[in-house]
Write an enzyme that holds these catalytic residues in place. Structure first.
Site, PDB file in Angstrom:
ATOM      1  N   GLU A 175      76.547  56.738  27.794  1.00  0.00           N
ATOM      2  CA  GLU A 175      75.538  56.018  27.346  1.00  0.00           C
ATOM      3  C   GLU A 175      76.202  54.844  26.800  1.00  0.00           C
ATOM      4  O   GLU A 175      76.831  54.752  25.666  1.00  0.00           O
ATOM      5  CB  GLU A 175      74.429  56.369  26.400  1.00  0.00           C
ATOM      6  CG  GLU A 175      73.604  57.551  27.491  1.00  0.00           C
ATOM      7  CD  GLU A 175      72.417  58.088  26.192  1.00  0.00           C
ATOM      8  OE1 GLU A 175      71.742  58.861  26.907  1.00  0.00           O
ATOM      9  OE2 GLU A 175      72.395  58.018  25.079  1.00  0.00           O
ATOM     10  N   CYS A 176      75.630  53.664  27.197  1.00  0.00           N
ATOM     11  CA  CYS A 176      75.831  52.346  26.506  1.00  0.00           C
ATOM     12  C   CYS A 176      77.200  52.116  26.113  1.00  0.00           C
ATOM     13  O   CYS A 176      78.311  51.707  26.686  1.00  0.00           O
ATOM     14  CB  CYS A 176      74.917  52.266  25.300  1.00  0.00           C
ATOM     15  SG  CYS A 176      74.566  50.482  24.717  1.00  0.00           S
TER      16      CYS A 176
END
Length: 456
Positions: free
Chosen positions: A328-329
């Site tokens: 994620e991210c």
């Protein structure tokens, strides 16, 4: 269930985080505190954990819905001395002009009273007019008291206290004088993360002493109530009898954006979480069958991440072997070819994905979003719809990878994300496995198949 209340502010910057941390810490000296934060915030919950010595949980109506949010609060409040919920933004600020998912909305869903934090600098009787609006704006909300921040002196506080009582019959529970030493440093994405702070114990001990001196904690406890009639099952996300599977989870100064309830959901579903540091460890943990790399600040530690070539090689080998990986991210940035900082300097990264991450001067695609899965990923089958949020200053350039998400913002704008390659998914969209345990089940099933040699 424990006594509970919400600390909410009139607006962002009113001082609610400082006061929430101080009150949590002071109450922790009396008993175990259940700490919560409204909305998708990773940094404040880490501070909650620091002052209470127990995990803090996010209450997010957009991702969790009202029933699951209430269930989480009740479950984690059980047996605690008191539950303290820190609000988000201003009391009535939510997703739209109805205040949906605001602090006020969450307080009403939970049935807990609100203590309003007001920046009282430069105010006299006008305090009554301001607070009257917040108290009476929503008849379904129970604003029980006020804490005044940035008060000039004791005489100033006593004046404000008299005004609130004579005009509104509303008690002032105390105040906090302005003290520059109590402020917490900030940078992009909010407060400087607790992982990077030094000498916090001394700073917070000073805050706790001021809270005990200037705020009537006994009165605050006396005005909050508990409801023993709330009973909700927790077994709806458990998988009894399923073989446990080891999952490596990146956790250090560079990667630490995880919802506590999300990690606990994975454990309920059969995961054995093994934490490691991409900054400091030379290899991935032994015996893992899956890998999760959450968000954080890889751009701040890009040089050190880039210099740990053994770890990057270990991650690439796991990818090539077919290990399920979810990033994620910040995790997506780490798995790309490079991170390019604000000065234009490039730092080589793992290189799983053919893309580069460039730091910008402002937030990109900030806020809640829904993603429709168009091609199966390690988290979900095609056709699934997942809710999450984005919060990043970076953007992807030179991407040559397939995308599996069509992301739709509340503005109705759509774009592609969810980069996929083999059994790896990298995305800017942050998710909560507690809000959607089926995503966790899907991921762990992929990991079990990899462990058994079926998935390659």
């Amino acid at each position: 269930m424990a006594k509970g209340f919400m600390i909410a502010g009139t607006h962002s910057g009113s001082g609610k985080t400082t006061l929430a941390l101080g009150i949590m810490g002071a109450f922790s000296e009396m008993g175990q505190v259940a700490a919560f934060k409204v909305g998708p915030d990773y940094i404040d919950t880490a501070y909650h954990r620091f002052v209470t010595k127990t995990p803090s949980y996010n209450l997010d109506i957009f991702m969790q819905g009202e029933e699951k949010l209430r269930e989480l609060y009740i479950k984690k409040s059980k047996g605690r001395f008191v539950s303290v919920v820190e609000g988000v933004m201003g009391l009535f600020d939510g997703l739209d002009d109805t205040g949906h998912a605001s602090s006020a909305h969450v307080a009403k869903v939970l049935g807990i009273p609100v203590v309003l934090v007001v920046d009282a600098s430069g105010m006299a009787r006008s305090i009554s007019a301001m607070v009257k609006g917040y108290k009476e704006f929503d008849e379904g909300l129970n604003v029980k008291g006020v804490i005044l921040n940035k008060v000039n002196s004791e005489s100033h506080y006593l004046l404000l206290k008299r005004c609130l009582m004579q005009d509104l019959k509303l008690p002032a529970l105390g105040y906090l004088p302005y003290d520059e030493e109590l402020s917490l440093p900030e940078r992009h994405l909010g407060l400087l993360p607790v992982w990077e702070m030094r000498n916090l114990e001394g700073k917070f001990q000073k805050l706790f002493e001021k809270i005990k001196k200037y705020i009537d904690l006994e009165q605050l406890l006396a005005m909050v109530s508990c409801d023993e009639n709330f009973v909700y099952p927790w077994d709806n996300i458990s998988s009894r009898g399923v073989d446990r599977v080891k999952i490596g989870v990146a956790m250090d100064e560079a990667f630490n954006f995880y919802y506590q309830q999300s990690l606990e959901t994975l454990e309920c579903l059969g995961a054995e979480l093994v934490f490691f540091s991409p900054l400091k460890d030379p290899f991935l943990p032994e015996g893992i069958s899956g890998l999760i790399i959450g968000g954080g600040f890889p751009e701040v530690f890009a040089e050190k991440l880039s210099s740990n070539k053994e770890m990057m090689k270990s991650v690439r080998e796991a990818f090539e072997a077919g290990m399920p990986i979810y990033a994620e991210c910040g995790g997506l940035m780490y798995l790309g070819r490079s991170i390019i900082d604000g000065a234009g300097k490039s730092f080589p990264m793992v290189g799983v994905f053919e893309l580069d991450s460039v730091m910008t001067d402002g937030l990109k695609r900030f806020g809640y979003a829904e993603a429709t899965v168009v091609d199966e990923t390690v988290l979900a089958p095609a056709g699934a719809v997942v809710k999450g949020h984005e919060f990043h200053y970076s953007e992807v350039v030179n991407a040559k990878e397939k995308t599996s998400y069509i992301v739709k913002k509340r503005s109705k704008r759509t774009y592609r994300c969810g980069f996929t390659k083999k059994n790896c998914l990298g995305t800017f969209l942050h998710l909560d496995f507690y809000a959607n345990p089926e995503l966790g089940r899907h991921f762990l099933e992929k990991c079990r198949r990899f462990k058994e040699g079926i998935l390659r």
